[in-house]
Design a protein around this motif. Structure first.
Motif, PDB file in Angstrom:
ATOM      1  N   PHE A 301      -1.937 -15.375  49.093  1.00  0.00           N
ATOM      2  CA  PHE A 301      -0.582 -14.832  49.046  1.00  0.00           C
ATOM      3  C   PHE A 301      -0.298 -14.255  47.672  1.00  0.00           C
ATOM      4  O   PHE A 301      -0.706 -14.826  46.665  1.00  0.00           O
ATOM      5  CB  PHE A 301       0.449 -15.941  49.327  1.00  0.00           C
ATOM      6  N   GLY A 302       0.456 -13.154  47.651  1.00  0.00           N
ATOM      7  CA  GLY A 302       0.883 -12.573  46.379  1.00  0.00           C
ATOM      8  C   GLY A 302      -0.098 -11.528  45.890  1.00  0.00           C
ATOM      9  O   GLY A 302      -1.286 -11.549  46.238  1.00  0.00           O
ATOM     10  N   HIS A 303       0.416 -10.590  45.109  1.00  0.00           N
ATOM     11  CA  HIS A 303      -0.445  -9.562  44.534  1.00  0.00           C
ATOM     12  C   HIS A 303       0.268  -8.909  43.366  1.00  0.00           C
ATOM     13  O   HIS A 303       1.478  -8.701  43.420  1.00  0.00           O
ATOM     14  CB  HIS A 303      -0.812  -8.504  45.577  1.00  0.00           C
ATOM     15  N   ARG A 304      -0.466  -8.572  42.330  1.00  0.00           N
ATOM     16  CA  ARG A 304       0.123  -7.908  41.173  1.00  0.00           C
ATOM     17  C   ARG A 304       0.740  -6.560  41.551  1.00  0.00           C
ATOM     18  O   ARG A 304       1.784  -6.185  41.033  1.00  0.00           O
ATOM     19  CB  ARG A 304      -0.955  -7.720  40.096  1.00  0.00           C
ATOM     20  N   VAL A 305       0.107  -5.838  42.460  1.00  0.00           N
ATOM     21  CA  VAL A 305       0.550  -4.470  42.750  1.00  0.00           C
ATOM     22  C   VAL A 305       1.355  -4.374  44.053  1.00  0.00           C
ATOM     23  O   VAL A 305       2.393  -3.718  44.105  1.00  0.00           O
ATOM     24  CB  VAL A 305      -0.660  -3.508  42.797  1.00  0.00           C
ATOM     25  N   PRO A 311      -1.960  -3.407  52.760  1.00  0.00           N
ATOM     26  CA  PRO A 311      -2.438  -2.736  53.975  1.00  0.00           C
ATOM     27  C   PRO A 311      -3.747  -3.321  54.499  1.00  0.00           C
ATOM     28  O   PRO A 311      -4.030  -3.295  55.691  1.00  0.00           O
ATOM     29  CB  PRO A 311      -2.623  -1.277  53.538  1.00  0.00           C
ATOM     30  N   ARG A 312      -4.535  -3.896  53.591  1.00  0.00           N
ATOM     31  CA  ARG A 312      -5.821  -4.484  54.000  1.00  0.00           C
ATOM     32  C   ARG A 312      -5.583  -5.713  54.862  1.00  0.00           C
ATOM     33  O   ARG A 312      -6.275  -5.981  55.836  1.00  0.00           O
ATOM     34  CB  ARG A 312      -6.644  -4.850  52.760  1.00  0.00           C
ATOM     35  N   SER A 313      -4.548  -6.477  54.489  1.00  0.00           N
ATOM     36  CA  SER A 313      -4.239  -7.694  55.236  1.00  0.00           C
ATOM     37  C   SER A 313      -3.731  -7.336  56.637  1.00  0.00           C
ATOM     38  O   SER A 313      -4.047  -8.011  57.625  1.00  0.00           O
ATOM     39  CB  SER A 313      -3.204  -8.495  54.451  1.00  0.00           C
ATOM     40  N   ASP A 348      12.973 -18.122  51.197  1.00  0.00           N
ATOM     41  CA  ASP A 348      13.647 -17.361  50.134  1.00  0.00           C
ATOM     42  C   ASP A 348      12.780 -17.212  48.883  1.00  0.00           C
ATOM     43  O   ASP A 348      12.807 -16.177  48.215  1.00  0.00           O
ATOM     44  CB  ASP A 348      14.964 -18.040  49.731  1.00  0.00           C
ATOM     45  N   PHE A 349      12.031 -18.263  48.535  1.00  0.00           N
ATOM     46  CA  PHE A 349      11.168 -18.217  47.343  1.00  0.00           C
ATOM     47  C   PHE A 349      10.182 -17.055  47.462  1.00  0.00           C
ATOM     48  O   PHE A 349       9.995 -16.264  46.533  1.00  0.00           O
ATOM     49  CB  PHE A 349      10.418 -19.549  47.215  1.00  0.00           C
ATOM     50  N   PHE A 350       9.534 -16.947  48.628  1.00  0.00           N
ATOM     51  CA  PHE A 350       8.512 -15.910  48.828  1.00  0.00           C
ATOM     52  C   PHE A 350       9.161 -14.532  48.991  1.00  0.00           C
ATOM     53  O   PHE A 350       8.629 -13.527  48.520  1.00  0.00           O
ATOM     54  CB  PHE A 350       7.625 -16.266  50.039  1.00  0.00           C
ATOM     55  N   ILE A 351      10.352 -14.514  49.617  1.00  0.00           N
ATOM     56  CA  ILE A 351      11.055 -13.227  49.795  1.00  0.00           C
ATOM     57  C   ILE A 351      11.461 -12.689  48.423  1.00  0.00           C
ATOM     58  O   ILE A 351      11.203 -11.530  48.091  1.00  0.00           O
ATOM     59  CB  ILE A 351      12.290 -13.397  50.713  1.00  0.00           C
TER      60      ILE A 351
HETATM   61  N1  CMC Z   1       2.035 -19.102  45.824  1.00  0.00           N
HETATM   62  C1  CMC Z   1       3.177 -19.513  45.249  1.00  0.00           C
HETATM   63  N2  CMC Z   1       3.825 -18.847  44.275  1.00  0.00           N
HETATM   64  C2  CMC Z   1       3.286 -17.705  43.872  1.00  0.00           C
HETATM   65  C3  CMC Z   1       2.098 -17.198  44.425  1.00  0.00           C
HETATM   66  C4  CMC Z   1       1.478 -17.948  45.440  1.00  0.00           C
HETATM   67  N3  CMC Z   1       0.347 -17.511  45.984  1.00  0.00           N
HETATM   68  N4  CMC Z   1       1.789 -16.042  43.816  1.00  0.00           N
HETATM   69  C5  CMC Z   1       2.742 -15.812  42.898  1.00  0.00           C
HETATM   70  N5  CMC Z   1       3.664 -16.828  42.935  1.00  0.00           N
HETATM   71  C6  CMC Z   1       4.891 -16.925  42.141  1.00  0.00           C
HETATM   72  C7  CMC Z   1       4.581 -17.257  40.698  1.00  0.00           C
HETATM   73  O1  CMC Z   1       4.549 -18.658  40.496  1.00  0.00           O
HETATM   74  C8  CMC Z   1       5.722 -16.591  39.980  1.00  0.00           C
HETATM   75  O2  CMC Z   1       6.868 -17.391  40.159  1.00  0.00           O
HETATM   76  P1  CMC Z   1       8.022 -17.435  39.004  1.00  0.00           P
HETATM   77  O3  CMC Z   1       8.534 -16.028  38.909  1.00  0.00           O
HETATM   78  O4  CMC Z   1       9.014 -18.401  39.515  1.00  0.00           O
HETATM   79  O5  CMC Z   1       7.329 -17.902  37.754  1.00  0.00           O
HETATM   80  C9  CMC Z   1       5.942 -15.315  40.786  1.00  0.00           C
HETATM   81  O6  CMC Z   1       5.471 -15.613  42.109  1.00  0.00           O
HETATM   82  C10 CMC Z   1       5.191 -14.103  40.241  1.00  0.00           C
HETATM   83  O7  CMC Z   1       3.809 -14.437  40.202  1.00  0.00           O
HETATM   84  P2  CMC Z   1       2.807 -14.058  39.057  1.00  0.00           P
HETATM   85  O8  CMC Z   1       1.860 -15.193  38.855  1.00  0.00           O
HETATM   86  O9  CMC Z   1       3.546 -13.541  37.870  1.00  0.00           O
HETATM   87  O10 CMC Z   1       2.036 -12.863  39.714  1.00  0.00           O
HETATM   88  P3  CMC Z   1       0.744 -12.157  39.145  1.00  0.00           P
HETATM   89  O11 CMC Z   1       0.889 -10.732  39.442  1.00  0.00           O
HETATM   90  O12 CMC Z   1       0.488 -12.541  37.731  1.00  0.00           O
HETATM   91  O13 CMC Z   1      -0.442 -12.824  39.991  1.00  0.00           O
HETATM   92  C11 CMC Z   1      -1.806 -13.315  41.879  1.00  0.00           C
HETATM   93  C12 CMC Z   1      -0.909 -12.271  41.195  1.00  0.00           C
HETATM   94  C13 CMC Z   1      -2.520 -12.631  43.029  1.00  0.00           C
HETATM   95  C14 CMC Z   1      -2.859 -13.801  40.892  1.00  0.00           C
HETATM   96  C15 CMC Z   1      -0.919 -14.481  42.363  1.00  0.00           C
HETATM   97  O14 CMC Z   1      -0.007 -14.010  43.340  1.00  0.00           O
HETATM   98  C16 CMC Z   1      -1.736 -15.633  42.913  1.00  0.00           C
HETATM   99  O15 CMC Z   1      -2.169 -16.495  42.165  1.00  0.00           O
HETATM  100  N6  CMC Z   1      -2.015 -15.658  44.276  1.00  0.00           N
HETATM  101  C17 CMC Z   1      -2.872 -16.664  44.846  1.00  0.00           C
HETATM  102  C18 CMC Z   1      -4.347 -16.296  44.639  1.00  0.00           C
HETATM  103  C19 CMC Z   1      -4.777 -15.138  45.486  1.00  0.00           C
HETATM  104  O16 CMC Z   1      -4.508 -15.068  46.672  1.00  0.00           O
HETATM  105  N7  CMC Z   1      -5.513 -14.187  44.871  1.00  0.00           N
HETATM  106  C20 CMC Z   1      -6.050 -13.008  45.554  1.00  0.00           C
HETATM  107  C21 CMC Z   1      -5.391 -11.743  45.072  1.00  0.00           C
HETATM  108  S1  CMC Z   1      -5.700 -10.310  46.111  1.00  0.00           S
HETATM  109  C22 CMC Z   1      -7.373  -9.995  46.127  1.00  0.00           C
HETATM  110  C23 CMC Z   1      -8.110 -10.112  44.859  1.00  0.00           C
HETATM  111  O17 CMC Z   1      -7.698  -9.668  43.787  1.00  0.00           O
HETATM  112  O18 CMC Z   1      -9.172 -10.674  44.886  1.00  0.00           O
END
Ligand code: CMC
Length: 425
Positions: A301-305, A311-313, A348-351
């Protein structure tokens, strides 16, 4: 285009701006330090463009991903992996004769150097296959020492890398289960050869199931490139010091291994198993992922971009249903994944944080259906990503703006101090 204006200590500075093909705007700060004495601060590089690139376009708000201009939805499932790899590396789709020749060359160059095959005997039985893959790719330049640095042979290096990455992956699996190695054939597609090398026995003919071959082709294409992600940026970073292509790409493999990047696909599967073993209580894990006092995150879950959907998911979610149906598989982990997604997307947290399933969320269920062991998932990601890393390596080397990558820092350590006389000498 207009210039950006920066006011610093009452003085105004003008910084040039430019935009890309898709109108993304950039402020050119190359002269910023010379002009102002200040640098930018951007940990994680969320606002930093490290290069101009013509390979992949992503619009994270609209959920758009295109390779060389082609939408991912048109490529995945419509062409073979090797055709997409050609597109990625050379910037255009091959003609039919070029495609057949390229596919043949990838197979003819897919044999791991005979002396290097011995390496498989000496890794610990506990070694992770990503560790083996990174080491083997890194050591490839030691087996071609005369030409690894010779870039006039670049097509050969490319064919070796794309050809051998799957052989190394399959051999590390065969070694781990004590089965003899199987070699690829020129009359098979790339994906079919990989499945053959993984699952065939020398005792009888192995017919690669079409549904598996097609699913693997699609999976590999979905993972082929994603512009300046962590592993690709690593490849570029290493390449900027003029390291050879094998050394650069093996660094990318090690960056991919981390669980926040490619390692997430393995972590997703392990998380789904944990939730299933815990009675399938998805709400409990969604709540856990929200807690600031707990490091647990929803993996996949989650993505920087992507701040809308990945779309891949989306492609994968439909493909998982179709492929599992066709193979007659009911995977209880798919039920867990679907209800986890449903609960998280209403939370709400994820939204608020715009967190959606990414490519790693459903890919593992598909790999599992193909019989790929969990610890090999990230290796499969690396096989898919290889042409992307290569394309970035080539693009960087040809870039007139190429300089060794060397970020600056804001020093926050001790000011100068002197030590008292001590007996440390
Ligand atoms: N579960 C719970 N909370 C999350 C998650 C998650 N998977 N991802 C982000 N958050 C929260 C994070 O704690 C932060 O909360 P707050 O604003 O309260 O501090 C907020 O969302 C923003 O997250 P971020 O860590 O600043 O986001 P980022 O762009 O630095 O990191 C990410 C992106 C992909 C590393 C992160 O979403 C994550 O760790 N996801 C889980 C690991 C994962 O699925 N990685 C695969 C990415 S896609 C394919 C690839 O690159 O390989």
């Amino acid at each position: 285009m207009e210039n950006a204006k920066l006011i610093l200590s009452g003085k105004e500075y003008e910084l040039p701006m430019f935009s890309g093909t898709e109108d993304e705007r950039a402020i050119d700060i190359r002269k910023l330090r010379d002009m102002t004495g200040a640098i930018t601060y951007d940990p994680g590089y969320g606002n930093t463009g490290s290069c101009r690139s013509a390979i992949t376009f992503i619009d994270g708000d609209k959920g758009i991903l295109r390779y060389r201009g082609y939408p991912i939805e048109e490529l995945a499932g419509s062409i073979r992996y090797s055709a997409a790899a050609y597109l990625m590396v050379y910037g255009r789709l091959p003609t039919e004769p070029e495609f057949l020749d390229w596919r043949k060359q990838l197979t003819l160059n897919s044999f791991v150097h005979a002396s290097q095959v011995n390496f498989f005997d000496n890794f610990s039985a506990l070694a992770h296959p990503m560790n083996i893959l990174g080491s083997m790719i890194s050591s490839m330049s030691a087996f071609y020492p005369h030409d690894a640095e010779d870039e006039s042979d670049i097509d050969l290096h490319i064919q070796r890398l794309i050809g051998q990455v799957k052989t190394i992956a399959a051999f590390s699996y065969r070694k781990s289960v004590g089965l003899p190695y199987i070699y690829p054939r020129t009359d098979h597609s790339y994906a079919a050869n990989f499945l053959r090398m993984m699952f065939a026995t020398p005792a009888e003919e192995y017919v690669v199931p079409k549904v598996m071959e097609n699913a693997l082709d699609m999976l590999l294409i979905l993972h082929m490139d994603h512009e300046q992600n962590c592993s690709t940026s690593t490849v570029r970073m290493v390449a900027s010091s003029m390291s050879n292509i094998y050394a650069s790409v093996s660094a990318g493999i090690n960056a991919l291994w981390g669980r926040l990047h490619g390692g997430a696909n393995e972590a997703v599967l392990n998380m789904l198993k944990t939730i299933a073993d815990d009675g399938g209580n998805v709400a409990k894990y969604v709540d856990l992922a929200k807690r600031k006092d707990n490091p647990f995150k929803l993996m996949g879950f989650g993505h920087r971009v992507y701040k809308n959907f990945d779309p891949r998911s989306k492609i994968l979610k439909t493909a998982v249903d179709d492929v599992l149906n066709e193979m007659g598989i009911h995977d209880p982990l798919l039920d867990v994944a679907k209800s986890l997604e449903e609960v998280a997307l209403k939370d709400d947290f994820f939204i608020a944080r715009k967190l959606y399933p990414n490519v790693d969320f459903y890919s593992g269920i598909l790999y599992r259906a193909l019989g790929i062991p969990t610890e090999m998932f990230t290796v499969l990601f690396a096989i898919g990503r290889m042409p992307g890393w290569i394309a970035h390596w080539l693009e960087m080397r040809a870039d007139p703006d190429l300089r060794i990558q060397r970020p600056r820092q804001i020093y926050i350590g001790e000011k100068m101090r002197h030590f008292e006389q001590m007996n440390l000498y």
